[in-house]
Every structure is written in structure tokens, then in C-alpha cells.
Design a protein around this motif. Structure first.
Motif, PDB file in Angstrom:
ATOM      1  N   GLY A 260     -23.759  17.432 -35.945  1.00  0.00           N
ATOM      2  CA  GLY A 260     -23.924  18.059 -34.638  1.00  0.00           C
ATOM      3  C   GLY A 260     -25.034  19.102 -34.687  1.00  0.00           C
ATOM      4  N   GLY A 261     -25.116  19.804 -35.815  1.00  0.00           N
ATOM      5  CA  GLY A 261     -26.099  20.873 -35.973  1.00  0.00           C
ATOM      6  C   GLY A 261     -27.458  20.337 -36.385  1.00  0.00           C
TER       7      GLY A 261
ATOM      8  N   TYR B 227     -28.872  23.623 -41.709  1.00  0.00           N
ATOM      9  CA  TYR B 227     -28.302  23.006 -42.919  1.00  0.00           C
ATOM     10  C   TYR B 227     -29.190  23.215 -44.145  1.00  0.00           C
TER      11      TYR B 227
ATOM     12  N   HIS C 164     -16.387   5.510 -36.959  1.00  0.00           N
ATOM     13  CA  HIS C 164     -16.605   6.077 -35.625  1.00  0.00           C
ATOM     14  C   HIS C 164     -15.825   5.237 -34.626  1.00  0.00           C
TER      15      HIS C 164
ATOM     16  N   LEU D   1     -33.520   5.537 -36.138  1.00  0.00           N
ATOM     17  CA  LEU D   1     -32.999   4.177 -36.404  1.00  0.00           C
ATOM     18  C   LEU D   1     -34.018   3.344 -37.179  1.00  0.00           C
TER      19      LEU D   1
ATOM     20  N   ARG E  84     -20.620   2.184 -29.149  1.00  0.00           N
ATOM     21  CA  ARG E  84     -21.941   2.501 -28.584  1.00  0.00           C
ATOM     22  C   ARG E  84     -22.451   3.875 -29.009  1.00  0.00           C
ATOM     23  N   SER E  85     -21.755   4.502 -29.945  1.00  0.00           N
ATOM     24  CA  SER E  85     -22.212   5.794 -30.481  1.00  0.00           C
ATOM     25  C   SER E  85     -23.472   5.607 -31.317  1.00  0.00           C
ATOM     26  N   PHE E  86     -24.087   6.729 -31.678  1.00  0.00           N
ATOM     27  CA  PHE E  86     -25.252   6.623 -32.557  1.00  0.00           C
ATOM     28  C   PHE E  86     -24.830   6.125 -33.931  1.00  0.00           C
ATOM     29  N   ASN E  87     -23.658   6.550 -34.392  1.00  0.00           N
ATOM     30  CA  ASN E  87     -23.143   5.990 -35.647  1.00  0.00           C
ATOM     31  C   ASN E  87     -22.976   4.480 -35.532  1.00  0.00           C
TER      32      ASN E  87
ATOM     33  N   PRO F  27     -19.882  10.415 -38.928  1.00  0.00           N
ATOM     34  CA  PRO F  27     -20.306  11.727 -38.450  1.00  0.00           C
ATOM     35  C   PRO F  27     -19.667  12.813 -39.306  1.00  0.00           C
ATOM     36  N   LEU F  28     -20.412  13.884 -39.584  1.00  0.00           N
ATOM     37  CA  LEU F  28     -19.838  15.009 -40.332  1.00  0.00           C
ATOM     38  C   LEU F  28     -18.774  15.676 -39.466  1.00  0.00           C
ATOM     39  N   TRP F  29     -17.588  15.784 -39.999  1.00  0.00           N
ATOM     40  CA  TRP F  29     -16.484  16.443 -39.278  1.00  0.00           C
ATOM     41  C   TRP F  29     -15.968  17.575 -40.142  1.00  0.00           C
ATOM     42  N   TRP F  30     -16.035  18.784 -39.599  1.00  0.00           N
ATOM     43  CA  TRP F  30     -15.552  19.964 -40.324  1.00  0.00           C
ATOM     44  C   TRP F  30     -16.090  19.991 -41.761  1.00  0.00           C
ATOM     45  N   PHE F  31     -17.393  19.787 -41.861  1.00  0.00           N
ATOM     46  CA  PHE F  31     -18.075  19.834 -43.167  1.00  0.00           C
ATOM     47  C   PHE F  31     -17.545  18.761 -44.115  1.00  0.00           C
TER      48      PHE F  31
ATOM     49  N   ARG G  91     -34.356   9.467 -31.488  1.00  0.00           N
ATOM     50  CA  ARG G  91     -33.247   8.661 -32.034  1.00  0.00           C
ATOM     51  C   ARG G  91     -33.750   7.280 -32.461  1.00  0.00           C
TER      52      ARG G  91
ATOM     53  N   THR H  23     -24.344  11.618 -39.785  1.00  0.00           N
ATOM     54  CA  THR H  23     -24.918  12.333 -38.636  1.00  0.00           C
ATOM     55  C   THR H  23     -24.243  13.690 -38.528  1.00  0.00           C
TER      56      THR H  23
HETATM   57  C1  LIG Z   1     -13.660  16.836 -35.076  1.00  0.00           C
HETATM   58  C2  LIG Z   1     -15.145  17.102 -35.130  1.00  0.00           C
HETATM   59  C3  LIG Z   1     -15.645  17.880 -36.124  1.00  0.00           C
HETATM   60  C4  LIG Z   1     -17.027  18.094 -36.226  1.00  0.00           C
HETATM   61  N1  LIG Z   1     -17.509  18.859 -37.248  1.00  0.00           N
HETATM   62  C5  LIG Z   1     -18.847  19.057 -37.378  1.00  0.00           C
HETATM   63  C6  LIG Z   1     -19.386  19.804 -38.469  1.00  0.00           C
HETATM   64  O1  LIG Z   1     -18.674  20.287 -39.347  1.00  0.00           O
HETATM   65  N2  LIG Z   1     -20.732  19.969 -38.532  1.00  0.00           N
HETATM   66  C7  LIG Z   1     -21.586  19.444 -37.581  1.00  0.00           C
HETATM   67  O2  LIG Z   1     -22.792  19.605 -37.688  1.00  0.00           O
HETATM   68  N3  LIG Z   1     -21.091  18.699 -36.552  1.00  0.00           N
HETATM   69  C8  LIG Z   1     -19.755  18.500 -36.439  1.00  0.00           C
HETATM   70  N4  LIG Z   1     -19.280  17.715 -35.404  1.00  0.00           N
HETATM   71  C9  LIG Z   1     -20.250  17.025 -34.512  1.00  0.00           C
HETATM   72  C10 LIG Z   1     -20.493  15.573 -34.967  1.00  0.00           C
HETATM   73  O3  LIG Z   1     -20.917  15.524 -36.317  1.00  0.00           O
HETATM   74  C11 LIG Z   1     -21.563  14.931 -34.081  1.00  0.00           C
HETATM   75  O4  LIG Z   1     -21.105  14.942 -32.757  1.00  0.00           O
HETATM   76  C12 LIG Z   1     -21.873  13.515 -34.512  1.00  0.00           C
HETATM   77  O5  LIG Z   1     -22.407  13.503 -35.820  1.00  0.00           O
HETATM   78  C13 LIG Z   1     -22.876  12.852 -33.576  1.00  0.00           C
HETATM   79  O6  LIG Z   1     -22.946  11.472 -33.868  1.00  0.00           O
HETATM   80  P1  LIG Z   1     -22.386  10.368 -32.828  1.00  0.00           P
HETATM   81  O7  LIG Z   1     -22.588   9.028 -33.390  1.00  0.00           O
HETATM   82  O8  LIG Z   1     -20.979  10.729 -32.419  1.00  0.00           O
HETATM   83  O9  LIG Z   1     -23.365  10.664 -31.619  1.00  0.00           O
HETATM   84  P2  LIG Z   1     -23.290  10.097 -30.109  1.00  0.00           P
HETATM   85  O10 LIG Z   1     -22.920  11.242 -29.207  1.00  0.00           O
HETATM   86  O11 LIG Z   1     -22.478   8.857 -30.033  1.00  0.00           O
HETATM   87  O12 LIG Z   1     -24.782   9.659 -29.883  1.00  0.00           O
HETATM   88  C14 LIG Z   1     -25.816  10.544 -29.560  1.00  0.00           C
HETATM   89  C15 LIG Z   1     -26.683   9.879 -28.553  1.00  0.00           C
HETATM   90  O13 LIG Z   1     -27.267   8.708 -29.110  1.00  0.00           O
HETATM   91  C16 LIG Z   1     -27.262   7.684 -28.135  1.00  0.00           C
HETATM   92  N5  LIG Z   1     -27.455   6.362 -28.725  1.00  0.00           N
HETATM   93  C17 LIG Z   1     -26.517   5.459 -29.111  1.00  0.00           C
HETATM   94  N6  LIG Z   1     -27.094   4.343 -29.541  1.00  0.00           N
HETATM   95  C18 LIG Z   1     -28.437   4.530 -29.482  1.00  0.00           C
HETATM   96  C19 LIG Z   1     -29.562   3.735 -29.824  1.00  0.00           C
HETATM   97  N7  LIG Z   1     -29.431   2.493 -30.302  1.00  0.00           N
HETATM   98  N8  LIG Z   1     -30.796   4.245 -29.629  1.00  0.00           N
HETATM   99  C20 LIG Z   1     -30.950   5.511 -29.131  1.00  0.00           C
HETATM  100  N9  LIG Z   1     -29.918   6.309 -28.783  1.00  0.00           N
HETATM  101  C21 LIG Z   1     -28.670   5.819 -28.958  1.00  0.00           C
HETATM  102  C22 LIG Z   1     -25.935   7.902 -27.446  1.00  0.00           C
HETATM  103  O14 LIG Z   1     -25.888   7.238 -26.205  1.00  0.00           O
HETATM  104  C23 LIG Z   1     -25.908   9.403 -27.319  1.00  0.00           C
HETATM  105  O15 LIG Z   1     -26.612   9.819 -26.163  1.00  0.00           O
HETATM  106  C24 LIG Z   1     -17.907  17.526 -35.283  1.00  0.00           C
HETATM  107  C25 LIG Z   1     -17.364  16.723 -34.243  1.00  0.00           C
HETATM  108  C26 LIG Z   1     -16.007  16.513 -34.166  1.00  0.00           C
HETATM  109  C27 LIG Z   1     -15.467  15.663 -33.040  1.00  0.00           C
END
Ligand SMILES: Cc1cc2nc3c(=O)[nH]c(=O)nc-3n(C[C@H](O)[C@H](O)[C@H](O)COP(=O)(O)OP(=O)(O)OC[C@H]3O[C@@H](n4cnc5c(N)ncnc54)[C@H](O)[C@@H]3O)c2cc1C
Length: 222
Positions: free
Chosen positions: A146-147, A152, A9, A201, A13-16, A99-103, A197, A144
Motif C-alpha cells: 500500500g505504501g 520502505y 488475493h 506488469l 481483477r485485483s492488481f495481484n 499483497p503485504l498485510w501488516w508487514f 501499473r 505489492t
Molecule cells: C489487512 C490489510 C493489511 C495491510 N497491511 C499493509 C502493510 O502492512 N503495508 C502496506 O504497505 N500495505 C498494507 N496493506 C495494503 C495492501 O498491501 C495493498 O492494498 C495491496 O498491496 C494492493 O494490491 P491489490 O492487488 O489489492 O491492488 P488493487 O487495489 O486490486 O489494484 C490497484 C489498481 O490496479 C488496477 N488493475 C488491476 N489489474 C490491472 C491491469 N491489468 N493493468 C493495470 N491496472 C490494473 C485495479 O483496477 C486497481 O485500480 C494492507 C491491506 C490490508 C487489507
């Protein structure tokens, strides 16, 4: 145990990023040795080509697996690939945080696998699946999405998450001999509350405290 975590990732500071940090802290506190590859932070090059090697078997025609077998024989992997191979070879448990990207895998992690899982060194000959090179080691996908969980399910909008992960769990990990632990799934961290969240964790941290006692799963066939 020696645990190797590969993180994919771009935002610390992302959730990942939070899951990645938490895993390191919990595992070290439990007495495990932890090595990491934070791929974006390392600026890991995910493009697989002649730069994987310091050696050349055939200068006229690039065939990656031929070069991989040659590099295995003569110690010809580029330093960045060799370093990753050694971390995999040294670990008892490997965790991929992404994070899952495009499955599937984000490109930087797919490219890492394309470059590091080299023929000769990580598979080949009679060494596949239960006789694979990494027999006896364990691997775990921490993912992680998006859906939300509801989409799923088998027959659901996006389908069974375990089927979606099968190309990774079977086609890369089991293929090369890893025993696969149940994936750690956090659905839609973007859509839930801060409290939810934090619960996710804590659940990850709690699981990691006794990860050494877990039994592998059947990843399924096609
Ligand atoms: C190219 C692309 C392809 C994708 N394909 C898919 C797909 O095929 N299927 C699907 O389902 N999704 C898909 N997605 C979505 C993606 O999987 C999700 O956006 C991702 O998994 C979310 O995780 P994140 O770490 O980025 O979340 P973030 O947006 O970073 O975090 C979510 C929230 O958690 C908060 N956070 C961070 N740290 C903490 C903490 N310690 N305690 C509490 N909260 C905290 C953050 O501030 C934020 O508000 C795709 C995205 C992209 C860009």
C-alpha cells in the motif's frame, strides 16, 4: 522448469490477480510447466489443526509437529495438504503472489505455510538451511504494498522492505532449503497511474522470461 505459483488475493481483477495471470501466461509461453494454487478460489482452509491429518499419533494431546512426523512416516496428510506438498516437491521454482498485510503474509497464505511446511516432510533431522529438504529449488516473493517505495527504505517511515520480508525469506524459505531470488516489488499500485501499473506488469513479464538464469540473493541474518 516446473513453476508453482501460490496466489493469495480474493479478487481476480485485483492488481495481484493481474500479476498472477500474467506470470502464468508468460511462463507457459516460454515453455515452462506451471501449476498453481489460487488459495481464495480454492477456498483453502488456512486453520492448522487435526484436520491436517488422516492419522493420529496421540489422541489425548495435539502436538502438531509430532503428528506431522507421524504423518510423514505413514502417509497421513489430509488430501488438501498432501496436494500442496506434492506441488512444492515437484517444482523447480515456487512463486508466492500476495499483497503485504501488516508487514507480513495475508492470513490465508500464512495458514497455508503453517499447514504445508510440515516437520519431517519439509524440515527436520539435519535438514535445514543449505542442507534443507528443498535444496536446489528456488523461491520468489512477488509482493505489492500500500505504501510507496520511499517509506520502505532503511531508516524510513516503515523501514527496509528487505528486513520486513526476512522472516518469510529466511524463517520459512531458507530454513527449509530454498534458494531465494530477489523479491518482485510493486509499490503502491493503488496510488499510481494506469500506465505505471502497465509498466510494472511488463517488467514482471520481462523478468519471468529469463528467470531461469537468475542467481539467488543473500536474504540476510538477524
Ligand atoms: C489487512 C490489510 C493489511 C495491510 N497491511 C499493509 C502493510 O502492512 N503495508 C502496506 O504497505 N500495505 C498494507 N496493506 C495494503 C495492501 O498491501 C495493498 O492494498 C495491496 O498491496 C494492493 O494490491 P491489490 O492487488 O489489492 O491492488 P488493487 O487495489 O486490486 O489494484 C490497484 C489498481 O490496479 C488496477 N488493475 C488491476 N489489474 C490491472 C491491469 N491489468 N493493468 C493495470 N491496472 C490494473 C485495479 O483496477 C486497481 O485500480 C494492507 C491491506 C490490508 C487489507
Amino acid at each position: 522448469m516446473n513453476v508453482f505459483i501460490v496466489h493469495a488475493h480474493a479478487e481476480p481483477r485485483s492488481f495481484n490477480g493481474a500479476l498472477f495471470q500474467s506470470a502464468q501466461e508468460v511462463l507457459r509461453a516460454a515453455g515452462h510447466t506451471v501449476s498453481v494454487s489460487d488459495l481464495y478460489a480454492m477456498k483453502f482452509n488456512p486453520v492448522s489443526d487435526r484436520r491436517n491429518f488422516t492419522t493420529v499419533k496421540n489422541p489425548d494431546f495435539f502436538k502438531q509437529q509430532i503428528e506431522e512426523m507421524h504423518a510423514t512416516e505413514v502417509g497421513g496428510f489430509a488430501p488438501d495438504v498432501e496436494a500442496e506438498l506434492r506441488k512444492m516437491e515437484a517444482c523447480d521454482l515456487m512463486i508466492w503472489q500476495f499483497p503485504l498485510w501488516w508487514f507480513g503474509l495475508p492470513g490465508i497464505l500464512k495458514g497455508w505455510a503453517d499447514r504445508v511446511f510440515a516437520m519431517g516432510r519439509t524440515y527436520g533431522g539435519e535438514r535445514f538451511y543449505e542442507n534443507g529438504v528443498f535444496k536446489g529449488k528456488r523461491a520468489l516473493l512477488s509482493v505489492t504494498t500500500g505504501g510507496p517505495e520511499a517509506v520502505y527504505q532503511k531508516g524510513g517511515w516503515n523501514g527496509d522492505i528487505h528486513a520486513i520480508l526476512r522472516p518469510i525469506q529466511r524463517g520459512i524459505l531458507r530454513f527449509t532449503g530454498w534458494e531465494v531470488l530477489a523479491p518482485q516489488l510493486v509499490y503502491a499500485p493503488v496510488r499510481v497511474t494506469v500506465e505505471e501499473r502497465e509498466i510494472a506488469l511488463k517488467a514482471w513479464a520481462a523478468r519471468l522470461k529469463s528467470i531461469g538464469q537468475e542467481q539467488p540473493i543473500e536474504v540476510g541474518e538477524y
